[in-house]
Design a protein around this motif. Structure first.
Motif, short mmCIF file in Angstrom:
data_model
loop_
_atom_site.label_atom_id
_atom_site.label_comp_id
_atom_site.label_asym_id
_atom_site.label_seq_id
_atom_site.Cartn_x
_atom_site.Cartn_y
_atom_site.Cartn_z
N THR A 44 0.81 -1.23 0.00
CA THR A 44 0.00 0.00 0.00
C THR A 44 0.84 1.27 0.00
O THR A 44 0.29 2.36 -0.11
N HIS A 45 2.17 1.16 0.12
CA HIS A 45 3.00 2.37 0.19
C HIS A 45 3.34 2.91 -1.19
O HIS A 45 3.95 3.97 -1.30
N ARG A 151 18.25 -0.24 -5.05
CA ARG A 151 16.99 0.20 -4.43
C ARG A 151 15.97 -0.93 -4.50
O ARG A 151 15.67 -1.43 -5.59
N VAL A 152 15.49 -1.33 -3.36
CA VAL A 152 14.41 -2.31 -3.27
C VAL A 152 13.11 -1.52 -3.11
O VAL A 152 12.94 -0.80 -2.13
N LYS A 153 12.22 -1.66 -4.07
CA LYS A 153 11.01 -0.83 -4.08
C LYS A 153 9.91 -1.40 -3.22
O LYS A 153 9.13 -0.65 -2.62
N TYR A 154 9.83 -2.73 -3.16
CA TYR A 154 8.73 -3.37 -2.42
C TYR A 154 9.31 -4.24 -1.30
O TYR A 154 9.68 -5.39 -1.51
N LEU A 155 9.43 -3.65 -0.12
CA LEU A 155 9.99 -4.37 1.02
C LEU A 155 9.01 -4.34 2.18
O LEU A 155 8.51 -3.28 2.57
N ARG A 156 8.75 -5.52 2.71
CA ARG A 156 7.93 -5.63 3.93
C ARG A 156 8.89 -6.05 5.05
O ARG A 156 9.32 -7.19 5.11
#
Length: 321
Positions: A44-45, A151-156
């Motif tokens: 969601t970010h 750059r990691v764009k989708y990290l939880r």
């Protein structure tokens, strides 16, 4: 070839198929024993418009004709990488958390997983590109990554929470290339992936990661003090001279001490904010995490036969040099 109505099966191919079948459980992320990758749609970010663009880019990347194909009964580099991600998470090889990346960050950023550690100064993160490459040209093409952050764009995050939930974020971080060639994975399959070989895999990956972070520290300091801006102060000129005189013998420890010995003016003149931030991040990873892991790895006795296997592994020797 069929003789007398029966298919003539190559015994060697049959044996190879039996051995490599050990990794069948790791062929597809999220299936069998392979760790699932987070879905882009679950984040969601990032705006929906941006996610849709990323999904389209991902599909274009995956549709390229030179995409590696999986073959039944053959060594599968995808499965090897999935195996290392799963084992790093299960075995806690790096003493922190191993977080698999999204398909987008795998295909676009070349990051298979993120290592995370909680720290009083803020989370420490290190991106990982797991590889089963054996050819020099592949290493050379991948080694460019070590010159800067990815750059990691989708990290939880596994170590940060917001309102009781894992924090979602995009983050820049250093990266390391970790892995082994087929000879090592073959031994894993032959011994059924027992605890001894898994322990040795973890030890060797720690040595690879520590060596590459040290290398990046040295590379950063060399690059900084070869630039003209570093020589605008007397202290910077002295540091540049020390780097030149060290030749190929400059160690990461010496590079760190050299920078710490600068006064604030010389340091801020030599480093841009971005370069200084990256350098300090690498030093935190080295001193707070990797040095102690490496010391532990080196102090543990290994089975001589297994040690010989890693000595003969070209991939391990290159990545841990």
């Amino acid at each position: 070839m069929v003789i007398g109505g029966e298919r003539n099966i190559n015994p060697e191919a049959q044996e190879n198929g039996r051995i490599w079948s050990y990794f069948d459980a790791y062929k597809q992320a999220g299936q069998g024993r392979a760790v699932a990758r987070p879905e882009l749609g679950s984040f969601t970010h990032v705006s929906e418009e941006s996610k849709n663009r990323d999904i389209a880019l991902l599909e274009r990347k995956k549709s390229k004709p030179d995409l590696r194909e999986r073959q039944e009964g053959a060594a599968d580099a995808f499965a090897f990488e999935n195996y290392l991600i799963a084992q790093a998470a299960e075995q806690g090889w790096f003493g922190g958390e191993t977080v698999p990346t999204s398909e987008y960050d795998d295909w676009v950023s070349g990051v298979d997983a993120v290592l995370e550690w909680a720290d009083d100064e803020g989370p420490l993160r290190l991106a990982v590109d797991f590889t089963a490459a054996e050819k020099d040209r592949v290493f050379f093409s991948k080694s460019d990554k070590l010159e800067g952050n990815v750059r990691v764009k989708y990290l939880r995050s596994a170590v940060e929470t917001v309102d009781g939930k894992s924090r979602e974020l995009s983050a820049s971080m250093p990266i390391v290339l970790l892995g082994f060639d087929k000879s090592v994975f073959r031994r894993v399959a032959e011994c059924g992936g027992g605890p001894e070989i898994r322990r040795e895999l973890g030890r060797m990956l720690v040595l690879q990661a520590a060596a590459q972070v040290d290398l990046q520290i040295v590379m950063t300091v060399r690059r900084i003090f070869e630039a003209s801006r570093a020589k605008r102060t007397a202290a910077g000129q002295e540091a540049a001279q020390a780097v030149r005189e060290s030749g190929d013998d400059l160690t990461a420890e010496q590079a760190v001490d050299l920078v710490r010995g600068l006064d604030a003016e010389a340091r801020d003149t030599a480093f841009s904010k971005k370069n200084l931030s990256r350098f300090l991040e690498l030093v935190r990873l080295k001193e707070k995490i990797l040095d102690s892991l490496r010391e532990s790895a080196r102090s543990t006795d290994a089975d001589p036969e297994t040690q010989q296997l890693f000595k003969e592994s070209k991939t391990h020797q290159i990545l841990s040099a």
